[in-house]
Design a protein around this motif. Structure first.
Motif, PDB file in Angstrom:
ATOM      1  N   ILE A  33       0.839  -1.193   0.000  1.00  0.00           N
ATOM      2  CA  ILE A  33       0.000   0.000   0.000  1.00  0.00           C
ATOM      3  C   ILE A  33       0.878   1.248   0.000  1.00  0.00           C
ATOM      4  O   ILE A  33       1.829   1.335   0.771  1.00  0.00           O
ATOM      5  CB  ILE A  33      -0.978   0.003   1.197  1.00  0.00           C
ATOM      6  N   ASN A  34       0.579   2.168  -0.890  1.00  0.00           N
ATOM      7  CA  ASN A  34       1.315   3.443  -0.995  1.00  0.00           C
ATOM      8  C   ASN A  34       2.824   3.240  -1.081  1.00  0.00           C
ATOM      9  O   ASN A  34       3.593   4.003  -0.504  1.00  0.00           O
ATOM     10  CB  ASN A  34       0.976   4.371   0.168  1.00  0.00           C
ATOM     11  N   GLY A  35       3.232   2.204  -1.772  1.00  0.00           N
ATOM     12  CA  GLY A  35       4.659   1.953  -1.952  1.00  0.00           C
ATOM     13  C   GLY A  35       5.316   1.247  -0.777  1.00  0.00           C
ATOM     14  O   GLY A  35       6.529   1.084  -0.746  1.00  0.00           O
ATOM     15  N   ASN A  66      10.098   0.115   2.317  1.00  0.00           N
ATOM     16  CA  ASN A  66       9.642   1.298   1.591  1.00  0.00           C
ATOM     17  C   ASN A  66      10.092   1.163   0.136  1.00  0.00           C
ATOM     18  O   ASN A  66      11.255   1.380  -0.181  1.00  0.00           O
ATOM     19  CB  ASN A  66      10.217   2.563   2.219  1.00  0.00           C
ATOM     20  N   SER A  68       8.689   2.932  -2.241  1.00  0.00           N
ATOM     21  CA  SER A  68       8.267   4.169  -2.904  1.00  0.00           C
ATOM     22  C   SER A  68       9.477   5.084  -3.084  1.00  0.00           C
ATOM     23  O   SER A  68      10.597   4.732  -2.715  1.00  0.00           O
ATOM     24  CB  SER A  68       7.204   4.887  -2.064  1.00  0.00           C
ATOM     25  N   ARG A  70       9.415   8.093  -1.624  1.00  0.00           N
ATOM     26  CA  ARG A  70       9.186   9.093  -0.578  1.00  0.00           C
ATOM     27  C   ARG A  70       9.617   8.552   0.784  1.00  0.00           C
ATOM     28  O   ARG A  70       9.383   7.396   1.100  1.00  0.00           O
ATOM     29  CB  ARG A  70       7.702   9.460  -0.545  1.00  0.00           C
ATOM     30  N   MET A  72       9.408   7.790   4.736  1.00  0.00           N
ATOM     31  CA  MET A  72       8.280   7.510   5.629  1.00  0.00           C
ATOM     32  C   MET A  72       8.780   7.244   7.045  1.00  0.00           C
ATOM     33  O   MET A  72       9.918   6.855   7.241  1.00  0.00           O
ATOM     34  CB  MET A  72       7.515   6.276   5.145  1.00  0.00           C
ATOM     35  N   THR A 136       4.270  10.135   5.785  1.00  0.00           N
ATOM     36  CA  THR A 136       5.202  10.461   4.709  1.00  0.00           C
ATOM     37  C   THR A 136       5.892  11.749   5.139  1.00  0.00           C
ATOM     38  O   THR A 136       5.245  12.795   5.266  1.00  0.00           O
ATOM     39  CB  THR A 136       4.450  10.633   3.372  1.00  0.00           C
ATOM     40  N   SER A 141       1.735  13.825   5.112  1.00  0.00           N
ATOM     41  CA  SER A 141       0.527  13.019   4.894  1.00  0.00           C
ATOM     42  C   SER A 141       0.684  11.677   5.610  1.00  0.00           C
ATOM     43  O   SER A 141       1.793  11.226   5.878  1.00  0.00           O
ATOM     44  CB  SER A 141       0.277  12.812   3.400  1.00  0.00           C
ATOM     45  N   PHE A 143      -1.077   7.519   6.410  1.00  0.00           N
ATOM     46  CA  PHE A 143      -1.938   6.422   5.983  1.00  0.00           C
ATOM     47  C   PHE A 143      -1.704   5.228   6.899  1.00  0.00           C
ATOM     48  O   PHE A 143      -0.715   5.175   7.629  1.00  0.00           O
ATOM     49  CB  PHE A 143      -1.678   6.039   4.518  1.00  0.00           C
ATOM     50  N   ALA A 145      -0.986   1.310   6.987  1.00  0.00           N
ATOM     51  CA  ALA A 145      -0.511   0.152   6.230  1.00  0.00           C
ATOM     52  C   ALA A 145      -1.103  -1.081   6.900  1.00  0.00           C
ATOM     53  O   ALA A 145      -0.699  -1.466   7.997  1.00  0.00           O
ATOM     54  CB  ALA A 145       1.010   0.099   6.228  1.00  0.00           C
TER      55      ALA A 145
END
Length: 157
Positions: A33-35, A66, A68, A70, A72, A136, A141, A143, A145
């Motif tokens: 999820i989200n990278g 990670n 992505s 970005r 985290m 992030t 932001s 989220f 996981a």
């Protein structure tokens, strides 16, 4: 004769290996999820389970990577431990002060993190599931996981 016996033995070895693979698969989960890739795996600890309280002890490993571009930070966790009767026997409340025992790890792009912990339940089977609250760090932001459910099983089937 002997050749047939050898083939039969090979077939039984293969069937046992397939059973072990199915057990490992049931006791593991993976989510992306989200990278962020989150994998959890539980292993029964028979030596630790030979206790007067008759609880079944499991060790679990969580790996977070990670994938992505970005950065985290893992800032919170939320766990449910459900026994074989469907009763929630343990949990880590949402937004727990420390995400994991060693704090709140930062994960730069490409970095991973792994930790181990344990849980015990009164039944020979159960389930765990939960989530890690991620931020992030470049824009603030956040989220959750999700850790998909994974089985706690005392005996391979």
């Amino acid at each position: 004769g002997e050749e047939r016996h050898a083939h039969e033995e090979d077939a039984f070895v293969a069937l046992r290996e397939i059973g072990k693979q199915r057990y490992r698969q049931a006791c593991s989960s993976t989510n992306f999820i989200n990278g962020l890739k989150v994998r959890a795996t539980a292993i029964y600890q028979p030596a630790d389970s030979a206790r007067p309280d008759n609880n079944h002890v499991f060790c679990y490993r969580v790996t977070i990577k990670n994938e992505s571009d970005r950065p985290m930070r893992l800032v919170g966790r939320h766990w449910y431990v459900i026994d074989g009767n469907g009763k929630v026997t343990g949990s880590a409340p949402e937004g727990s002060e420390h995400a994991i025992q060693s704090g709140t790890p930062d994960l730069q792009p490409g970095q991973g993190f792994e930790y181990y912990s344990g849980v015990d339940i009164t039944t020979a089977e159960g389930t765990m599931c939960g989530s890690f609250h991620m931020v992030t760090t470049d824009d603030g932001s956040s989220f959750d996981a999700i850790v998909n459910p994974f089985a706690l099983r005392a005996n391979p089937e």
